[in-house]
Write an enzyme that holds these catalytic residues in place. Sequence first.
Site, PDB file in Angstrom:
ATOM      1  N   CYS A  18      46.983  37.790  35.827  1.00 22.31           N
ATOM      2  CA  CYS A  18      48.198  37.774  35.012  1.00 22.31           C
ATOM      3  C   CYS A  18      47.833  37.703  33.528  1.00 22.31           C
ATOM      4  O   CYS A  18      47.281  38.643  32.983  1.00 22.31           O
ATOM      5  CB  CYS A  18      49.103  36.625  35.465  1.00 22.31           C
ATOM      6  SG  CYS A  18      50.802  36.825  34.910  1.00 22.31           S
ATOM      7  N   HIS A  58      49.488  37.071  41.539  1.00 21.58           N
ATOM      8  CA  HIS A  58      48.823  35.759  41.555  1.00 21.58           C
ATOM      9  C   HIS A  58      48.238  35.425  42.923  1.00 21.58           C
ATOM     10  O   HIS A  58      48.949  34.866  43.764  1.00 21.58           O
ATOM     11  CB  HIS A  58      49.845  34.676  41.199  1.00 21.58           C
ATOM     12  CG  HIS A  58      50.220  34.647  39.759  1.00 21.58           C
ATOM     13  ND1 HIS A  58      49.538  33.906  38.833  1.00 21.58           N
ATOM     14  CD2 HIS A  58      51.210  35.278  39.082  1.00 21.58           C
ATOM     15  CE1 HIS A  58      50.087  34.068  37.630  1.00 21.58           C
ATOM     16  NE2 HIS A  58      51.106  34.897  37.758  1.00 21.58           N
ATOM     17  N   GLU A  78      46.313  32.998  43.657  1.00 22.58           N
ATOM     18  CA  GLU A  78      46.266  31.544  43.892  1.00 22.58           C
ATOM     19  C   GLU A  78      47.591  31.023  44.421  1.00 22.58           C
ATOM     20  O   GLU A  78      47.669  29.907  44.919  1.00 22.58           O
ATOM     21  CB  GLU A  78      45.834  30.807  42.607  1.00 22.58           C
ATOM     22  CG  GLU A  78      46.914  30.607  41.549  1.00 22.58           C
ATOM     23  CD  GLU A  78      47.193  31.835  40.685  1.00 22.58           C
ATOM     24  OE1 GLU A  78      46.667  32.924  41.017  1.00 22.58           O
ATOM     25  OE2 GLU A  78      47.956  31.710  39.691  1.00 22.58           O
TER      26      GLU A  78
END
Lengths: 721, 226
Positions: free
Chosen positions: B86, B194, B196
């Site tokens: 990002c 993302h 994560e």
Amino acid sequence: MSLNPQELEELTAKIGRRPTQTELHIVAAEWSEHCSYKSSKKHLKTLPMSGPLVISEKGYDSGVLDVGDGYVVTAHIESHNHPSAVEPYGGAATGVGGVIRDILSAGTRPIAILDGLRFGDIKKDPQARWLFKNAVAGIADYGNCLGIPTIGGEVEFDRCYTNYALVDVAAIGFGKKEHLIKNHADKGDLVVLLGGSTGRDGIGGSQFASDSLESEDRSAVQIPDPFIEKLIIEAVLEARNHKLIKAMKDLGGGGLSCAISETADTLSIGIEMDVDKVHTRESGLSPDEIMVSESQERMLIITDNEKLKQLQEICNKFRIACSVIGHVTTDNLMHVKKNVETFACLPTQVVANATLLDRPSKKPAYLDSIETEKELKPINDYTKILETLLASPNIASKIWVYGQYDHEVGIRTVVKPGRDASVLRLDNGKFLSVKIDGNPKHCYINPREGAIGCFEEACRNVVCTGARPIGMLDHLQFGNPENPEIFWTFLESLQGLADFAKYFAIPCVGGKVSLYNETPSGPIKPTPLIGVIGLIDNKPQTSKRITKGDVLLIVGETKDEMGGSEFYEYIHDFIGGKCPKVDFNESKMNMKSILELIENELPKNVHDCSKGGLAVAISEMCILDDIGCEVDLSKIPGQKLNPDKVLFSESHSRYLVVVGESDIESTKSLLNNHGVKYGVIGRFGDENIQFIMNSQKIIDLRVDTTQKVWANSLGETILHG
Amino acid sequence: MKVGVVVFPGSNCDRDMYHVLTDVFHFDAQYFWHEKGIPENIDAVILPGGFSYGDRLRAGVIAAHSPVIKDVKKLASRGVPILGVCNGFQILVEAQLLPGVLLKNTSLNFMCKWTNLTVENNRTPFTNQFKIGQKIPIPIANGEGRYYVDELTLEKLKENNQIVFRYDDDVNGSSYNIAGVCNKECNVVGMMPHPERAVESEINPIDNKPSSLIFESLLSKIGVEN
């Protein structure tokens, strides 16, 4: 923006001399309704504030709940109505900033934001669209930049908010109990102002918010800077980890005047400060301006000589300003100097404690006839009515709103926005469920029952995720309290909330009162907004995909309670009738049985039944899981009602439960054991939402086309009106 | 092995990334403040998401001039695996470690939603456990996430196998639906979605296994022993 003659006389008597110019500014800010709660404070004591999980310490701006294993959750709610009505982007953004700093000042990390937004009729009123669009952008830009997820909220449109806006923001924090700031101070400690610089923005903001909105006073609106706020959060939490903070308070309404006087009063100390030491945005600010500026992103910290250096190093790392503006004394005075010259010297007790008022109240005349029903145009096509409701701004999907909010950052969001309550995972393996709810349409018809309904609805939503409510936040928004009729509605709502809170033993952990929500065209409808925080010890109820053959049950009775419903107001444009009332005993039994069903892992899905009634609630379930359902209205528990009422009544304490075929018997036996009213009302499958009344199909709606209408109509209304 | 997580003023996914690296995949992760040097023996570096410098001027442009970027460039040229997620991707692009630019989404709004990716290149240190064409359900959250390259550069990216992930749908107007790219040497990867946020089943409503392979790829590349 000054004291009224009586208040001036009172101040003069209390300090035994004529106040200085600066003192007048300080006291006017602090004695404003916004800061002093002078109209409401006496009455707010009826709300229960303590409970087994509540941790109360002096000087907290947020409520603190013990969630076990050495962890705490903090919560607070604020609004920024007047500023948002004038400058929606900045007003809404700084509203987020303010409540986040309240969470931070307890020493906890903010982990979630919820927002409640209310505007005029966005279908017809371009001003309402402009306000809405920009308020959402303000919240999005601020919260997203901070990296705090906006996990939920609600949006409502009603003509009573024409040329106005209600922007309510609730925030949740999380941290270790040992890290909580134990506000205390000793003689000689240093008073530090940390963060953004002080400027002319937001001067007199709290007085601006304590009057009807007649002029568009833009200078009273604060300017947002989320980047600085993010740096402050990290710097403060780092300072907290190193135990450098003895006491802390955020600067909000009333600016330094409020922060200094309230901190000193709460900690029973005096503070001597020098306005020349305050870092400012521009030169030539007068002491008066510095004392009442509401510039954002500022924190007041009390530390000592020994710790100052380390605090300054942390601030240097983040490149945020940190000025020692004064020190702690023992004389209980708020002493404001400019270099050697004194500009104000007041007992903090006098500044921080405005004389509380006993405002007169009187039942509003309109309530005498509001419950009278009216002959309404008969409906011949219920399918069309349901379609219209699903596309209406109050009921249609709010994905246009929450799709602009980062609701995943922080990687705690287990149940995401768009369902009932949102659920966050905590570091101790437990889960937190949060929801905010308001219903001005019900509250207008019956301020007491309406407020109770908001409270129960928020509880229901939290219960749908398997959580038991452990705390409540209330935000009481009304018109001018000097009008006895308006003050009566405030008292009624408050009493209702207190009754419900006591019966269910849910403590009020934080709240806010916002009065003078009026424009020249009149006051808003009573708008209490209730936030409920629930705790889940083991596993949250997450929605499993509904499949063909699954069975639909409804728990709770459907009653003839159409007043304030979307059906009356949006379809028939009729304000009146009897609004839904919560039966406390029924409510408690239903909650208990739903929680037990979830504990036994019986439901695939549980959904609250509220706005738009059960026709809307069932449609939402079908839309979200892309499946049809056939519902037999004759199986709905409650007295026999005509289709309008069965489909669209907004009776409380109702839950829709979906179970697999194999779990139906155990579900029924559990509900039977509890003696709650329920009905097995439908079966999922195929592509249509169908409602049957007396073996006649009265609604037949395709899921796929309805899905598009429901999902896109709000976004399209904003674009095209 | 040692993985560095770079923290800029305004980074806000650093803690999420650290949690996933340490608690989920048991890497030896360490934060590096943007003014601090990164040791040469680091095994991989991750630039997390957020709003470095509040996205002023343009997302990532100020952070690209942070002192730490010199070290990141040195490590990149030595072939150390580097991942930008990002805002981290935006910084890598602004630092010219990766081609292209990131523009405002076509919706002109911040967008937070779940998307579906297809893996196009499985020779990077972050994709070596994938099959070409494998799908990854993963969330995006950005305002300036529209990846743009001109036609000529796009052809070169295809030729050099530098396109790592593509969206299955046109989510934000990105050129060729590109969600992630790498440098020619394949050791520097940038992606807008993302990972994560998608590796734990508790918060991934669809399937957490595909995105986990991004971290498992790194594990297999740099080894597990300390």
